[in-house]
Design a protein around this motif. Structure first.
Motif, PDB file in Angstrom:
ATOM      1  N   PRO A  76       0.759  -1.414   0.037  1.00  0.00           N
ATOM      2  CA  PRO A  76      -0.198  -0.090  -0.019  1.00  0.00           C
ATOM      3  C   PRO A  76       0.839   1.109  -0.125  1.00  0.00           C
ATOM      4  CG  PRO A  76      -1.043  -1.609   1.447  1.00  0.00           C
ATOM      5  CD  PRO A  76       0.330  -2.139   0.964  1.00  0.00           C
ATOM      6  N   GLU A 105       1.010   4.031  -3.122  1.00  0.00           N
ATOM      7  CA  GLU A 105       0.771   5.552  -3.253  1.00  0.00           C
ATOM      8  C   GLU A 105       1.955   6.353  -3.650  1.00  0.00           C
ATOM      9  OE1 GLU A 105      -2.363   6.397  -2.882  1.00  0.00           O
ATOM     10  OE2 GLU A 105      -2.501   4.102  -2.953  1.00  0.00           O
ATOM     11  N   ARG A 111       1.633   6.176  -7.335  1.00  0.00           N
ATOM     12  CA  ARG A 111       0.360   6.697  -7.835  1.00  0.00           C
ATOM     13  C   ARG A 111       0.796   8.130  -7.910  1.00  0.00           C
ATOM     14  NH1 ARG A 111      -4.056   9.406  -5.964  1.00  0.00           N
ATOM     15  NH2 ARG A 111      -3.305   9.118  -3.735  1.00  0.00           N
ATOM     16  N   ASN A 112       1.252   8.847  -7.091  1.00  0.00           N
ATOM     17  CA  ASN A 112       1.968  10.222  -7.087  1.00  0.00           C
ATOM     18  C   ASN A 112       2.654  10.562  -8.550  1.00  0.00           C
ATOM     19  OD1 ASN A 112       0.125  11.098  -5.021  1.00  0.00           O
ATOM     20  ND2 ASN A 112       1.841  10.461  -3.403  1.00  0.00           N
ATOM     21  N   GLU A 136      -8.901  -0.176  -9.008  1.00  0.00           N
ATOM     22  CA  GLU A 136      -7.945  -0.433  -7.765  1.00  0.00           C
ATOM     23  C   GLU A 136      -8.596  -1.630  -7.099  1.00  0.00           C
ATOM     24  OE1 GLU A 136      -6.809   1.599  -3.421  1.00  0.00           O
ATOM     25  OE2 GLU A 136      -8.004   2.738  -4.858  1.00  0.00           O
ATOM     26  N   GLN A 189      -7.792  -3.715  -3.574  1.00  0.00           N
ATOM     27  CA  GLN A 189      -7.112  -3.633  -2.218  1.00  0.00           C
ATOM     28  C   GLN A 189      -7.008  -5.260  -1.771  1.00  0.00           C
ATOM     29  OE1 GLN A 189      -8.344  -0.893   0.667  1.00  0.00           O
ATOM     30  NE2 GLN A 189      -7.592   0.998  -0.571  1.00  0.00           N
ATOM     31  N   THR A 226      -1.887  -3.487  -2.861  1.00  0.00           N
ATOM     32  CA  THR A 226      -2.812  -3.019  -3.661  1.00  0.00           C
ATOM     33  C   THR A 226      -2.544  -3.080  -5.192  1.00  0.00           C
ATOM     34  OG1 THR A 226      -3.102  -0.831  -2.066  1.00  0.00           O
ATOM     35  CG2 THR A 226      -3.618  -0.382  -4.304  1.00  0.00           C
ATOM     36  N   TYR A 275      -3.240  -1.449  -9.084  1.00  0.00           N
ATOM     37  CA  TYR A 275      -3.868  -0.485  -9.813  1.00  0.00           C
ATOM     38  C   TYR A 275      -3.926  -0.856 -11.105  1.00  0.00           C
ATOM     39  CZ  TYR A 275      -3.972   3.287  -6.160  1.00  0.00           C
ATOM     40  OH  TYR A 275      -4.434   4.008  -5.040  1.00  0.00           O
TER      41      TYR A 275
END
Length: 236
Positions: A162, A166, A169-170, A182, A184, A196, A198
């Motif tokens: 996780p 992130e 993702r940024n 997404e 989880q 996760t 994506y």
């Protein structure tokens, strides 16, 4: 000690010479990715060849598998050669960076279970360290590669813990890659958020969010997990 092989319904993964063995979360990634209509699929960091074989089973696509580690690449070649889809899978034993310099192909599906520990204790096993850490595949290089070689309508599937998901993702957002879906993963009800997945695309729209619990409190697989993996696992 991990088994020397993992038997699926339609193929077998030999894994005695690879650092990273067949794992549940990677199997979820391979089953969850939508590949039915794909024509060209790229598997980044194929390892044993697991993801390439899983998507080969559910598609008619030509598949390219990239793997930097020589021992893993040799084992993946063996697994491909023994599969029903050996004529549709090509392996490139090189880094993604080198592959990107030479590649002329675009892909409508790219799938990756990458090295993910960005700053943590390294294993004394060099092959395992490379397989689990981003030192050979920085997230920035992965984002730039996907932006260059994913077709305009294509999907990029990425599995990460996780926190790392992130971070990626940024980075992806800055490069105009957006999470369309997404998933989880949880070990059990009220259990740890394990991974996760994506599904990235070039279209900015609300993310479709799902969760998957792997096991019930009695440690039996959940019905949702069994449904997702029923075409692969012998026990379903």
């Amino acid at each position: 000690m991990a088994n020397a092989y993992f038997q699926f319904k339609q193929f077998r993964i030999n894994q005695d010479r690879t650092a990273m063995k067949v794992c549940t979360d990677s199997c979820v990634l391979g089953a969850w990715a939508e590949v039915k209509d794909a024509k060209q699929i790229l598997d980044i960091g194929t390892g044993t060849g697991l993801l390439s074989l899983m998507v080969a089973q559910r598609s008619h696509a030509q598949i390219t598998a990239v793997e930097i580690d020589a021992a893993a690449a040799a084992q993946a070649e063996e697994n491909f050669a023994e599969s029903p889809w050996k004529n549709r899978i090509v392996l490139a034993q090189k880094s993604l960076q080198q592959f990107g310099q030479e590649n002329q192909q675009q892909f409508d599906v790219i799938i990756c279970n990458p090295p993910f520990f960005q700053a943590s204790l390294k294993s004394p096993d060099t092959a395992r360290t490379i397989a689990k850490h981003t030192q050979e595949l920085p997230f920035e290089d992965l984002v730039h590669f996907v932006k260059q070689f994913l077709t305009p309508e294509g999907i990029f599937y990425l599995l990460l813990p996780p926190a790392e998901a992130e971070v990626f993702r940024n980075l992806a957002f800055k490069e105009k890659l957006f999470p369309a879906r997404e998933l989880q993963l949880f070990t059990q009800p009220d259990g740890k958020h394990l991974r996760t997945i994506y599904a990235y695309s070039f279209w900015e729209k609300p993310t479709q969010k799902q969760s998957l619990i792997i096991r019930n409190p009695d440690q039996a697989y959940t019905a949702d997990f069994a449904t997702l993996l029923k075409d692969y696992y012998l026990i379903f």
